[in-house]
Design an enzyme around this catalytic site. Sequence first.
Site, PDB file in Angstrom:
ATOM      1  N   SER A  83     -13.816 -32.761  -3.741  1.00  0.00           N
ATOM      2  CA  SER A  83     -13.487 -33.213  -2.383  1.00  0.00           C
ATOM      3  C   SER A  83     -14.530 -34.139  -1.786  1.00  0.00           C
ATOM      4  O   SER A  83     -14.186 -35.050  -1.031  1.00  0.00           O
ATOM      5  CB  SER A  83     -13.333 -31.998  -1.458  1.00  0.00           C
ATOM      6  OG  SER A  83     -12.282 -31.179  -1.906  1.00  0.00           O
TER       7      SER A  83
ATOM      8  N   TRP B  22     -11.004 -33.032 -14.630  1.00  0.00           N
ATOM      9  CA  TRP B  22      -9.640 -33.209 -14.120  1.00  0.00           C
ATOM     10  C   TRP B  22      -9.079 -34.604 -14.361  1.00  0.00           C
ATOM     11  O   TRP B  22      -8.098 -34.975 -13.725  1.00  0.00           O
ATOM     12  CB  TRP B  22      -9.580 -32.982 -12.598  1.00  0.00           C
ATOM     13  CG  TRP B  22      -9.734 -31.601 -12.135  1.00  0.00           C
ATOM     14  CD1 TRP B  22     -10.720 -31.139 -11.325  1.00  0.00           C
ATOM     15  CD2 TRP B  22      -8.866 -30.485 -12.379  1.00  0.00           C
ATOM     16  NE1 TRP B  22     -10.525 -29.803 -11.062  1.00  0.00           N
ATOM     17  CE2 TRP B  22      -9.397 -29.382 -11.699  1.00  0.00           C
ATOM     18  CE3 TRP B  22      -7.688 -30.328 -13.134  1.00  0.00           C
ATOM     19  CZ2 TRP B  22      -8.806 -28.130 -11.744  1.00  0.00           C
ATOM     20  CZ3 TRP B  22      -7.085 -29.079 -13.168  1.00  0.00           C
ATOM     21  CH2 TRP B  22      -7.660 -28.010 -12.469  1.00  0.00           C
TER      22      TRP B  22
ATOM     23  N   GLY C 135      -2.172 -44.272  -2.784  1.00  0.00           N
ATOM     24  CA  GLY C 135      -1.866 -43.140  -3.660  1.00  0.00           C
ATOM     25  C   GLY C 135      -1.297 -41.943  -2.903  1.00  0.00           C
ATOM     26  O   GLY C 135      -0.417 -41.244  -3.410  1.00  0.00           O
ATOM     27  N   ARG C 136      -1.788 -41.730  -1.710  1.00  0.00           N
ATOM     28  CA  ARG C 136      -1.330 -40.544  -0.969  1.00  0.00           C
ATOM     29  C   ARG C 136       0.119 -40.658  -0.512  1.00  0.00           C
ATOM     30  O   ARG C 136       0.834 -39.656  -0.458  1.00  0.00           O
ATOM     31  CB  ARG C 136      -2.262 -40.296   0.221  1.00  0.00           C
ATOM     32  CG  ARG C 136      -3.542 -39.660  -0.253  1.00  0.00           C
ATOM     33  CD  ARG C 136      -4.604 -39.553   0.802  1.00  0.00           C
ATOM     34  NE  ARG C 136      -5.809 -39.050   0.153  1.00  0.00           N
ATOM     35  CZ  ARG C 136      -7.052 -39.336   0.504  1.00  0.00           C
ATOM     36  NH1 ARG C 136      -7.274 -40.116   1.551  1.00  0.00           N
ATOM     37  NH2 ARG C 136      -8.066 -38.838  -0.157  1.00  0.00           N
TER      38      ARG C 136
ATOM     39  N   GLN D 145      12.763 -16.867  -3.362  1.00  0.00           N
ATOM     40  CA  GLN D 145      13.252 -15.638  -2.723  1.00  0.00           C
ATOM     41  C   GLN D 145      14.775 -15.564  -2.805  1.00  0.00           C
ATOM     42  O   GLN D 145      15.337 -14.514  -3.104  1.00  0.00           O
ATOM     43  CB  GLN D 145      12.788 -15.601  -1.257  1.00  0.00           C
ATOM     44  CG  GLN D 145      13.149 -14.320  -0.520  1.00  0.00           C
ATOM     45  CD  GLN D 145      12.415 -13.086  -1.056  1.00  0.00           C
ATOM     46  OE1 GLN D 145      11.443 -13.222  -1.806  1.00  0.00           O
ATOM     47  NE2 GLN D 145      12.897 -11.915  -0.705  1.00  0.00           N
TER      48      GLN D 145
ATOM     49  N   GLU E 128      -5.392 -35.902  -5.188  1.00  0.00           N
ATOM     50  CA  GLU E 128      -5.485 -37.059  -4.264  1.00  0.00           C
ATOM     51  C   GLU E 128      -6.082 -36.622  -2.921  1.00  0.00           C
ATOM     52  O   GLU E 128      -5.798 -37.185  -1.868  1.00  0.00           O
ATOM     53  CB  GLU E 128      -4.099 -37.695  -4.079  1.00  0.00           C
ATOM     54  CG  GLU E 128      -4.113 -39.198  -3.842  1.00  0.00           C
ATOM     55  CD  GLU E 128      -4.161 -40.032  -5.108  1.00  0.00           C
ATOM     56  OE1 GLU E 128      -4.224 -39.469  -6.217  1.00  0.00           O
ATOM     57  OE2 GLU E 128      -4.172 -41.269  -4.962  1.00  0.00           O
TER      58      GLU E 128
HETATM   59  C1  LIG Z   1      -3.308 -31.719 -12.136  1.00  0.00           C
HETATM   60  C2  LIG Z   1      -4.481 -32.426 -11.548  1.00  0.00           C
HETATM   61  C3  LIG Z   1      -4.685 -33.771 -11.841  1.00  0.00           C
HETATM   62  C4  LIG Z   1      -5.817 -34.425 -11.364  1.00  0.00           C
HETATM   63  N1  LIG Z   1      -6.038 -35.721 -11.733  1.00  0.00           N
HETATM   64  C5  LIG Z   1      -7.217 -36.333 -11.405  1.00  0.00           C
HETATM   65  C6  LIG Z   1      -7.562 -37.613 -11.927  1.00  0.00           C
HETATM   66  O1  LIG Z   1      -6.785 -38.237 -12.665  1.00  0.00           O
HETATM   67  N2  LIG Z   1      -8.779 -38.128 -11.618  1.00  0.00           N
HETATM   68  C7  LIG Z   1      -9.664 -37.475 -10.813  1.00  0.00           C
HETATM   69  O2  LIG Z   1     -10.744 -37.999 -10.564  1.00  0.00           O
HETATM   70  N3  LIG Z   1      -9.368 -36.249 -10.285  1.00  0.00           N
HETATM   71  C8  LIG Z   1      -8.174 -35.663 -10.568  1.00  0.00           C
HETATM   72  N4  LIG Z   1      -7.863 -34.415 -10.066  1.00  0.00           N
HETATM   73  C9  LIG Z   1      -8.848 -33.721  -9.255  1.00  0.00           C
HETATM   74  C10 LIG Z   1      -8.446 -33.561  -7.795  1.00  0.00           C
HETATM   75  O3  LIG Z   1      -8.511 -34.790  -7.133  1.00  0.00           O
HETATM   76  C11 LIG Z   1      -9.375 -32.491  -7.201  1.00  0.00           C
HETATM   77  O4  LIG Z   1      -8.983 -31.245  -7.757  1.00  0.00           O
HETATM   78  C12 LIG Z   1      -9.303 -32.432  -5.696  1.00  0.00           C
HETATM   79  O5  LIG Z   1      -9.875 -33.585  -5.115  1.00  0.00           O
HETATM   80  C13 LIG Z   1     -10.030 -31.198  -5.139  1.00  0.00           C
HETATM   81  O6  LIG Z   1     -11.296 -31.088  -5.711  1.00  0.00           O
HETATM   82  P1  LIG Z   1     -11.757 -29.684  -6.336  1.00  0.00           P
HETATM   83  O7  LIG Z   1     -10.683 -29.175  -7.221  1.00  0.00           O
HETATM   84  O8  LIG Z   1     -13.100 -29.893  -6.920  1.00  0.00           O
HETATM   85  O9  LIG Z   1     -11.848 -28.727  -5.105  1.00  0.00           O
HETATM   86  P2  LIG Z   1     -13.135 -28.506  -4.136  1.00  0.00           P
HETATM   87  O10 LIG Z   1     -13.657 -29.810  -3.674  1.00  0.00           O
HETATM   88  O11 LIG Z   1     -14.060 -27.561  -4.795  1.00  0.00           O
HETATM   89  O12 LIG Z   1     -12.435 -27.770  -2.921  1.00  0.00           O
HETATM   90  C14 LIG Z   1     -11.878 -26.460  -3.070  1.00  0.00           C
HETATM   91  C15 LIG Z   1     -11.176 -26.101  -1.789  1.00  0.00           C
HETATM   92  O13 LIG Z   1     -12.156 -25.971  -0.754  1.00  0.00           O
HETATM   93  C16 LIG Z   1     -11.613 -26.374   0.479  1.00  0.00           C
HETATM   94  N5  LIG Z   1     -12.405 -27.487   1.003  1.00  0.00           N
HETATM   95  C17 LIG Z   1     -13.234 -28.317   0.325  1.00  0.00           C
HETATM   96  N6  LIG Z   1     -13.811 -29.203   1.155  1.00  0.00           N
HETATM   97  C18 LIG Z   1     -13.362 -28.933   2.398  1.00  0.00           C
HETATM   98  C19 LIG Z   1     -13.593 -29.488   3.693  1.00  0.00           C
HETATM   99  N7  LIG Z   1     -14.416 -30.539   3.873  1.00  0.00           N
HETATM  100  N8  LIG Z   1     -12.946 -28.958   4.746  1.00  0.00           N
HETATM  101  C20 LIG Z   1     -12.097 -27.907   4.578  1.00  0.00           C
HETATM  102  N9  LIG Z   1     -11.842 -27.324   3.383  1.00  0.00           N
HETATM  103  C21 LIG Z   1     -12.464 -27.828   2.317  1.00  0.00           C
HETATM  104  C22 LIG Z   1     -10.149 -26.790   0.174  1.00  0.00           C
HETATM  105  O14 LIG Z   1      -9.302 -25.678   0.378  1.00  0.00           O
HETATM  106  C23 LIG Z   1     -10.189 -27.133  -1.287  1.00  0.00           C
HETATM  107  O15 LIG Z   1      -8.922 -27.018  -1.920  1.00  0.00           O
HETATM  108  C24 LIG Z   1      -6.716 -33.754 -10.511  1.00  0.00           C
HETATM  109  C25 LIG Z   1      -6.484 -32.425 -10.166  1.00  0.00           C
HETATM  110  C26 LIG Z   1      -5.396 -31.756 -10.679  1.00  0.00           C
HETATM  111  C27 LIG Z   1      -5.194 -30.324 -10.313  1.00  0.00           C
END
Ligand SMILES: Cc1cc2nc3c(=O)[nH]c(=O)nc-3n(C[C@H](O)[C@H](O)[C@H](O)COP(=O)(O)OP(=O)(O)OC[C@H]3O[C@@H](n4cnc5c(N)ncnc54)[C@H](O)[C@@H]3O)c2cc1C
Length: 383
Positions: A135, A159, A246-247, A340, A367
């Site tokens: 994130s 990822w 993208g979004r 459900q 995204e």
């Molecule tokens: C199937 C899949 C495909 C993907 N493809 C790509 C890709 O091609 N390239 C790429 O670079 N990435 C890719 N991603 C990664 C994706 O963009 C990240 O998983 C996403 O940005 C979230 O990062 P994280 O999983 O590290 O979660 P973290 O950053 O660890 O966050 C975990 C949770 O903490 C909470 N959180 C974090 N920060 C905050 C905040 N500031 N305020 C409030 N809540 C917060 C949210 O609930 C969040 O879901 C992919 C992910 C998946 C699952």
Amino acid sequence: MDLLDEGPVPEHAREAKAEARAFAEAEIEPVAAEKFSSGEYPWDVLEAAMDAGLVAADLPEELGGRGFDVEQILAIGEEFFRADAGIGLTLMLASFGCELVEQYGTEEQHEQYLRPVAQNDQISGLAVSEPDTGSDLAGMTTSAEKDGDEWVLNGEKYWVGNAVEADWLTVYAKTGDRDDRYGNYSLFIVETDSEGYEAEHIPEKMGMRASKQGHIVFDDCRVPEANLVGTEGGGFYALADFFNHGRVVVGGHGLGLAAAAIEEAEAFVHEREGFGRTINEFQAVQHILADMQTEFQAARTLNWRAARQVKEHDNPGYWAAMAKTKSTETAVDAAERSMQLHGGRSIFADRRISRVYRDVRIPVIYEGANEIQRNLIYRQTPR
Ligand SMILES: Cc1cc2nc3c(=O)[nH]c(=O)nc-3n(C[C@H](O)[C@H](O)[C@H](O)COP(=O)(O)OP(=O)(O)OC[C@H]3O[C@@H](n4cnc5c(N)ncnc54)[C@H](O)[C@@H]3O)c2cc1C
């Protein structure tokens, strides 16, 4: 009823939509269950989509693409994700990262890297997320240091779609240590057969199983100076702008999945009998279906409005974040309610609804997790 009707789709995007629907019906739907179950990369479907002109279609015509705009890509995204989200993601990510090279890259980069993707001879990917953070875009630690006429990359990415399969990636890496943490990142084109580049698939996923993501380790991975995309230090801002586009499209992922969930619910309640009638005759069931329809149409209207705002560069961040949040959460709600209504049969692994139920967990995260979207909506609200 056709949930993904042409109503909100602008005239110029309707042909792309029709092509995507015909392709999805012929090539994705028949194999969706099998590909979900095997979890294998759907090379055959990807090649068929390339032949149909539906992969990398947003790349410029002069390079071999079709020059599709965000509305045409959104139209395709809705249709592909309705048919199967995992296959849909694979088809849509085959040119991921190219948009950044198109916008910020040099003519030489366009020729060397975009043309083969536009002509469907190569596939690409975008590497931003890391094992320790996804994130916080200004908290990534993969570094790129200048050494003579090369950049040397060290660190890890996680990822990353097509990390194993792609020919090259656009990689986001730290190039500075200024107080302005947003000015410390740059973008690089990295060929996946470079020395010092290692990628392996991440563990098996419960959803979008026909898409593949990887874990990359850069160990003194050298790329030529000429592979810097745009300006040194401009990576964060380039990425922030790119994500608006993208979004809106990820909103379309949610809409396709929500449509699938509603279709399954409608079909099931009109067939299933209980208490001497079909269960759609219960008013409580009718209200659930009414709410699903209302939320879906609200999300779709917002999403298509957002597509126009992004296309016209009119407060795009605010609209794109709202569309992504609303459409992807509508998909989660629709899948939950549809499960459900299916009763015990909802949990049969090979049912379309149970696949959708697992897939909807993903677009609320990628995204930019929806919590991040809410931060963006608040910050960019016109006041
Ligand atoms: C199937 C899949 C495909 C993907 N493809 C790509 C890709 O091609 N390239 C790429 O670079 N990435 C890719 N991603 C990664 C994706 O963009 C990240 O998983 C996403 O940005 C979230 O990062 P994280 O999983 O590290 O979660 P973290 O950053 O660890 O966050 C975990 C949770 O903490 C909470 N959180 C974090 N920060 C905050 C905040 N500031 N305020 C409030 N809540 C917060 C949210 O609930 C969040 O879901 C992919 C992910 C998946 C699952």
